[in-house]
Design a protein around this motif. Sequence first.
Motif, PDB file in Angstrom:
ATOM      1  N   TRP A   1     -34.199  -6.330  22.569  1.00  0.00           N
ATOM      2  CA  TRP A   1     -33.338  -5.174  22.796  1.00  0.00           C
ATOM      3  C   TRP A   1     -33.535  -4.133  21.704  1.00  0.00           C
TER       4      TRP A   1
ATOM      5  N   TYR B   1     -36.582  -2.198  22.466  1.00  0.00           N
ATOM      6  CA  TYR B   1     -36.354  -1.307  23.603  1.00  0.00           C
ATOM      7  C   TYR B   1     -35.470  -0.130  23.219  1.00  0.00           C
TER       8      TYR B   1
ATOM      9  N   ASN C   1     -37.016   2.027  20.410  1.00  0.00           N
ATOM     10  CA  ASN C   1     -38.409   2.423  20.636  1.00  0.00           C
ATOM     11  C   ASN C   1     -39.275   2.060  19.442  1.00  0.00           C
TER      12      ASN C   1
ATOM     13  N   LYS D   1     -41.193   1.392  23.847  1.00  0.00           N
ATOM     14  CA  LYS D   1     -40.141   1.523  24.857  1.00  0.00           C
ATOM     15  C   LYS D   1     -40.708   1.690  26.262  1.00  0.00           C
TER      16      LYS D   1
ATOM     17  N   PHE E   1     -41.210  -1.231  28.792  1.00  0.00           N
ATOM     18  CA  PHE E   1     -40.102  -1.800  29.559  1.00  0.00           C
ATOM     19  C   PHE E   1     -39.943  -1.122  30.918  1.00  0.00           C
TER      20      PHE E   1
ATOM     21  N   VAL F   1     -35.405   0.290  35.005  1.00  0.00           N
ATOM     22  CA  VAL F   1     -35.157   0.554  33.592  1.00  0.00           C
ATOM     23  C   VAL F   1     -35.424   2.015  33.253  1.00  0.00           C
TER      24      VAL F   1
ATOM     25  N   TYR G   1     -30.313   3.821  27.818  1.00  0.00           N
ATOM     26  CA  TYR G   1     -30.358   2.596  27.010  1.00  0.00           C
ATOM     27  C   TYR G   1     -28.966   2.153  26.555  1.00  0.00           C
TER      28      TYR G   1
END
Length: 824
Positions: free
Chosen positions: A386, A389, A392, A397, A400, A406, A411
């Motif tokens: 996480w 993600y 970044n 990023k 994903f 997504v 986010y």
Amino acid sequence: MKITRTHPVLRDTLWGAITISAAILIFLSTPLSKIQDHVYSGADMTQIFVLSSLTQNYRPQNTLYFDTFEQHEPWLMFNREMLSQGKIPLWNPYNANGVPHLANYQSAVFSIFSLPFYVLPFKWALLLSAFMKLFGIGFFTFLFLKELGLRQIPALLGGFAFMFAGHNIVWLDWINAGVTVMLPACLFFAERIFSRVEHASIHMFHVSEPVIVASLVGFCASLLVGLLTGQPETFYFCFLLIALYVLFRLIGLWRGARFGRAALWKVLRLAVYFSAVGLLAAGLAAIQILPFLEYLSNSPNEHRGPIWQSAASSDWWPLSLYPNLLGSPGDARTINLIGRVYNYNEINDAYLNGMCLFLSVTGVLFFRGNQYRRYFAFFGGVALVWLIYAGNLFGLKSIFNIIPGVSFSFYGRSVPIWLFALSCCAAFTLNHLLEFTGKVRRALPRALMTAALGLTLLSIGAYGAYQFVRKYSPAGYDADAILSHADVLTTHITTITVSCGIGIAVVALLWIARHNWLRSGLAGTALFIVFFQSGMLLKDYNPTSEDRFFYPVTPAIQEIQKSTAGQQLLVMSNHLLPPDLNMVYKLAITGSYDAVDVQYYDRLSSRMFDTTWPEHGVNRVNELGLKLFGIDSIITYELDTYNGMFTLVTTGPGYALMKYNNALSKYHAVVNAVFTHSDEESLAFLEQPGLDLSKTVIIQSHTAAQSNLVGTVQDEPNTLKIVSEAATRIVLDAGGRVQPGYVVLAKTYYPGWKATVNGIPQPVYRANYAFSAIPLQPGDNHIEFYYAPDSFKTGTIISLASMITGLVLIVFTRRYQKRPTTSA
């Protein structure tokens, strides 16, 4: 039943529920203590808007609570009103010339957390709904950790941490926190199934066993709660973690059975059960899902810009320890830098607390000895992924985006994944400390290492906070404000630092403590520190408002209601009255505040009035737009700007109500029609000089035979009368017509609106680019225009069929359980 030592599970569960409830009541103590003359709401924001203001120069307690008082509470009031009349609130007639209500998803008509609003006084419903959300989050997290085998206090620590985490507090009165309940609830019921399968041996379990049946029902119900609560993005991310955990446990079962072929079939069958239950939950929620998908397919996609691919700033990390470094909108003593630097809700919803962060890092350091290292590795890995993600990290990023959905999601809606994962890791670490039985010569080095690690991390955090404050130090404020802010900031940093220092000492001492009473006392201290750094810190972030500020019907509102009598209004500034606040007062305006809009209406509104998304604030006025949208009157600050176009009706402090002199009725009959094939062609005809909308309608049709047909040029008196008008049904009479024609309705064109004339079904055309038209015949025409969307009907049928299917399966499995077994 008397709880004795023979019922330890029931006893622990009961005490867990009592402890969690007590913590929530402490958290809600301020609104509870003020319940006689205050309401747990940000409705004091009404005082910053001209038409709803009772007092001047009022400063709302928390200016970030505009969504709840503008959107969610008016929607809940509308839900309540419609349901009390025995009607499903399918359509909102007060905003944007009519807009889907049930289909906007966030209206949460069928959410369990909306139920209190349908049966209780509103101020009590607000408190009960908040309690239900927090209790569901905390209790199911506690049950999940207990199901894994953790001790009482570590399980409570995980429950407290997740329950009072930033996301679930700053969004508590939104719908986001309600969806979060689904995450620990689904994992608890899933783990009950896996625990039973492991206990019975993978080769011997059967789906008809009572524990498995009950757990599958609970799993389905938890998914259904998440699906109906009203935040699809939060649901989506929580569902991803649930699916990943189920996959993790399925692989673990197969691995534990030494990868046997027979065990593989059992695991696959269990996977099918989970998938079937997931589909059943989706079927049960079809009554909400299908209308939403229809709305989504009829909405513009140009509003979702770069924000949905944005990342968390690396500058924000000190806020994970000291969330109020730049002040808090919930504390009037601080300088609120929101808007200048950052949004408190969006940044601090990822806040957990320093104690849990330290326990999680300690768990990594002593990972190998942890009995729950497999689960720690899973949730720790989730937290790390996480971070990559959301932040970044390393520019990864975009990777994903291979996960469907997504790339279209913000986010920030994934924050519960991070918070839950770290809450579990902290609980695993505390449990490991309580079960550590090594000798002192092994324990002392660990204690020293833990203390050194903690002090190092705390020093880094304090230094980062210092640099953060220097970088974003307030400027342009008077000396008194800066001094007050500095005092609050000093107290905030001191209390967090001291409590973290105590937490470090507690964790270090747990390594070397040998008496159970001492360990329990230290663990209890850790639990209190978690509550102090989360629940107590954010205790009064959610505002309370005086009863008199809760959607007051001011003299200005009363005068407008009397003068306009349900006509369509154009509000020239959201500072006068923002959408959807108008719903409370039953005023019909062109603005609408939602994440989804009807595409044709949104585009025409922007073209005619230069509106700004998301609240559709009006920046200019032209006569074509006023006629198209059926505007009868405008509410404005300015009296002289539109001389000649309007007549002053009434004026008051800061506003004027002006009637449009050449208003075209929102329902009117015409004799001429121009048929077009494209949006561009429709707009071109609409904007032709000299177009008389009282006689001609532009109808977009793909039927070639109707291209550019114009009816008779002979005028005919408009004898249209309104018989009745409700949210989803409008009845009109057009009597004594000589010629055929059309009734034009300044109502948003949208699938699901149907019409009959003299009882005979008639087509509903998209007219004047964004509105509706129905063909009329010579003679008397009795017109019924009603909203009966096929998406809702189909969804209802699917939901009922899913409910029957679920009940049949439950009955079938119960009968299977009662079948006598035969011996060979």
